[in-house]
Write an enzyme that holds these catalytic residues in place. Structure first.
Site, short mmCIF file in Angstrom:
data_model
loop_
_atom_site.label_atom_id
_atom_site.label_comp_id
_atom_site.label_asym_id
_atom_site.label_seq_id
_atom_site.Cartn_x
_atom_site.Cartn_y
_atom_site.Cartn_z
N GLU A 192 58.11 77.90 51.16
CA GLU A 192 57.35 77.67 52.40
C GLU A 192 55.91 78.17 52.30
O GLU A 192 55.25 78.39 53.31
CB GLU A 192 58.05 78.33 53.60
CG GLU A 192 59.54 78.13 53.69
CD GLU A 192 59.97 76.68 53.88
OE1 GLU A 192 59.09 75.80 53.94
OE2 GLU A 192 61.19 76.43 53.95
N ARG A 294 45.53 74.65 49.22
CA ARG A 294 45.57 73.26 49.70
C ARG A 294 44.24 72.88 50.33
O ARG A 294 43.73 73.58 51.21
CB ARG A 294 46.70 73.10 50.72
CG ARG A 294 46.70 71.72 51.38
CD ARG A 294 47.99 71.37 52.07
NE ARG A 294 48.26 72.10 53.30
CZ ARG A 294 49.12 71.69 54.24
NH1 ARG A 294 49.77 70.55 54.08
NH2 ARG A 294 49.34 72.41 55.30
N GLY A 311 51.55 56.15 58.48
CA GLY A 311 51.67 55.53 59.80
C GLY A 311 51.07 54.14 59.88
O GLY A 311 51.04 53.53 60.97
N ASP A 387 55.06 68.00 49.79
CA ASP A 387 56.48 67.90 49.48
C ASP A 387 56.72 66.60 48.73
O ASP A 387 56.30 65.53 49.18
CB ASP A 387 57.31 67.89 50.76
CG ASP A 387 57.45 69.26 51.40
OD1 ASP A 387 57.43 70.25 50.66
OD2 ASP A 387 57.58 69.33 52.63
N TRP A 440 52.85 78.13 55.33
CA TRP A 440 52.21 76.86 55.66
C TRP A 440 52.91 76.18 56.84
O TRP A 440 52.66 75.04 57.15
CB TRP A 440 52.13 75.94 54.44
CG TRP A 440 53.36 75.18 54.02
CD1 TRP A 440 54.66 75.47 54.29
CD2 TRP A 440 53.37 73.99 53.23
NE1 TRP A 440 55.48 74.55 53.71
CE2 TRP A 440 54.73 73.61 53.05
CE3 TRP A 440 52.38 73.20 52.64
CZ2 TRP A 440 55.11 72.50 52.32
CZ3 TRP A 440 52.77 72.08 51.91
CH2 TRP A 440 54.11 71.75 51.76
N ASP A 500 66.19 77.23 54.15
CA ASP A 500 66.57 75.93 54.73
C ASP A 500 67.40 76.09 55.99
O ASP A 500 67.29 75.28 56.92
CB ASP A 500 67.39 75.14 53.70
CG ASP A 500 66.68 75.01 52.38
OD1 ASP A 500 65.89 74.09 52.21
OD2 ASP A 500 66.92 75.87 51.51
#
Length: 568
Positions: A192, A294, A311, A387, A440, A500
């Protein structure tokens, strides 16, 4: 390279919790099957295609130890073969049904899926020989990619109560990496992207006195990890981008309760996401690791709910499915359109959209590098972490987007594709900084993993950590039965520590499954700890206890080699 602006690396984080022998559908091994068919096989095809064309993708690829164990398990491949056969059969059935109903356009879409799955089936059997992990390893051996590790089961480092747990997660990750990939990892994706510096820490729930703990970077340094990845708000301050909020309605509702109390750090303008830094928690600290950050602008072109590429109205819609089979035949159509408004997918319209999106992404990346060069006079390195499961699972066209972006960058004379490890070796950091605690996740802190819905899990984690320290000492220099009980207890501890479970509870995406899985691993761990105590006291295993141990070993059979000595 003429007039270089800098270098670029996709950092892809591949992870799924341990699901083998823990259910199939709707929650369980089908998650792994879907990710393999939708993400891992298409990604391998893209990377191998680029290499065959003489283009070196230089992707920094994270494969979590728990995922590597599953992809290498023979039982997974047997089940995946049946799953793949099932997908092909449903595509054939859908095609026949649509033809019978006179729906020629829908029948052609069913044929599209039949061809797509057939192509992946041929690739899986004929080109890979069912060896997915081996295929990734060979790409690394050829210098095409760099594979990095993670915490063994994706444990959430800042909230674990014992440094021994973090050491165990890291050491087990390295041991498993070495077994699958034949070398030592240079980098790690912190689960994470969650980091904690050194300070007087006390548990957020339950008893416990404050005590000075080392920063995560100190532990990474002790294990030879050169670098990790973080988010932009951790480096520079400002508002966290977040990662999952737009994909889970439950997170939006949960975030509304926490947003008012979220603190936003003032931005530190002198820090740049296009540079790497040494991280240290204290002055004169020698145990440091480098950090890559990032880049927010390139991240938002993909993640943004308003303008993100997935999208686009021509891309395949994620949510609407056809039954029987659950195949997808509709496109996004337009932002926020409901399922009844979705129009049929038109594969022939996708190519132009992918070219446009890839060109835009490259232009944004080059613009960021040019800005940095103009401001500093130096060539920067743009890190683009995502991811892996976004590319192919959430966004069906994602792997082709990656291929088009990597092709453009590999042929661009102003940008060099370079893994994070290669960049670190070429241009080590010149500055030492400190980082705040955070992740994040939305809000940049721990609230997705520690909130009113998940708080109950953490006292159990802390109790099991304390019990593990006790029974590990009991097992030193003892009979084989006791050692095997403690070893299986260690596996159950690693599994119950997985972040998770709290994530799935918070998102409501598989809440019942996550609560059951967490509770089961806690109960099994405690029973094994009780067995260890009785064996240490001179008792022998009863038949029922031996059956229980064998059942746990068969069901939770990951990590045949255990770095248990590092739980210290």
């Amino acid at each position: 390279m003429s007039n270089p602006l800098g270098s670029f690396s996709f950092v892809l984080h591949s992870h799924l919790p341990y699901v083998l022998s823990h259910g199939q559908w709707p929650h369980g091994t089908d998650w792994l099957h879907e990710a393999t068919l939708g993400c891992y096989l298409p990604l391998l095809k893209v990377l191998r295609s680029l290499a065959a064309r003489g283009l070196t993708p230089q992707v920094t690829l994270g494969i979590t130890p728990v995922l590597a164990e599953q992809l290498a398990d023979s039982s997974f491949h047997d089940e995946f073969a049946a799953y793949l056969k099932n997908r092909l059969a449903f595509a054939e059935q859908n095609e026949r049904d649509f033809i019978d109903l006179g729906q020629k356009d829908m029948a052609s879409l069913a044929r599209f899926w039949l061809d797509h799955y057939g192509d992946l089936s041929t690739f899986y059997y004929d080109e890979l020989g069912r060896d997915i992990i081996g295929a990734f390893a060979r790409l690394q051996q050829e210098g095409q990619i760099e594979i990095i590790t993670c915490g063994a089961t994706h444990g959430y480092f800042p909230l674990l109560s014992k440094d021994a747990s973090i050491r165990f997660q890291v050491a087990q990750g390295i041991m498993t990496y070495r077994r699958h990939f034949g070398r030592e990892p240079k980098g790690i994706w912190l689960p994470e992207c969650a980091y904690r510096p050194s300070y007087e820490w006390s548990p957020p729930v339950g008893p416990g006195e404050p005590r000075l703990r080392p920063g995560v970077e100190e532990i990474l340094h002790q294990y030879g990890i050169d670098y990790f990845i973080t988010d932009s708000h951790m480096l520079k301050g400002g508002k966290a981008i977040g990662t999952y909020l737009d994909r889970f309605a439950a997170l939006k509702r949960l975030w509304a309760r926490y947003e008012a109390g979220a603190k936003v750090r003032e931005e530190e303008a002198e820090r740049s996401t296009l540079e790497s830094y040494w991280v240290a928690s204290r002055p004169d600290q020698e145990e440091v690791s480098a950090v890559f950050t990032r880049d927010p602008e390139t991240a938002l072109t993909v993640w943004s709910a308003e303008v993100g590429y997935p999208g686009d109205g021509w891309y395949l819609d994620f949510h609407k499915k056809h039954f029987p089979g659950g195949l997808k035949f509709w496109r996004v159509t337009r932002a926020k359109s409901d399922l009844a408004e979705k129009q049929p997918y038109q594969p022939e319209m996708v190519e132009a959209r992918l070219e446009e999106n890839a060109a835009h992404f490259v232009s944004v990346a080059k613009s960021r590098l040019a800005e940095h060069q103009k401001a500093t006079g130096m060539a920067g390195h743009l890190t683009a972490p995502f991811d892996t499961e976004l590319f192919g699972h959430w966004w069906f066209e994602g792997p082709r987007f990656l291929e088009k972006v990597l092709t453009r960058l590999a042929q661009d004379p102003q940008v060099e594709l370079k893994t994070c490890g290669a960049r670190l070796a070429q241009a080590p950091p010149r500055t030492v900084i400190s980082l705040p605690e955070g992740s994040w996740g939305q809000g940049g802190f721990h609230w997705i993993w520690f909130n009113e819905d998940t708080q109950w899990t953490w006292p159990h984690v802390y109790e099991c950590e304390a019990l593990m320290a006790e029974i590990k000492q009991l097992a030193e220099g003892t009979p084989d039965d006791l050692k095997e009980v403690v070893r299986q207890a260690a596996r159950e501890l690693l599994l119950l520590q997985a972040s998770d479970w709290q994530f799935l509870i918070s998102t409501w995406s598989a809440r019942d499954y996550a609560e059951i899985r967490f509770s089961q691993h806690v109960a099994d761990f405690k029973r094994l700890a009780g067995l260890a105590r009785r064996l240490a006291a001179g008792h022998s295993l009863e038949p029922g206890d031996r059956n229980f141990l064998d059942k746990c070993r068969l069901r939770d059979r990951l990590f045949p080699q255990l770095a248990l000595a590092d739980f210290k």
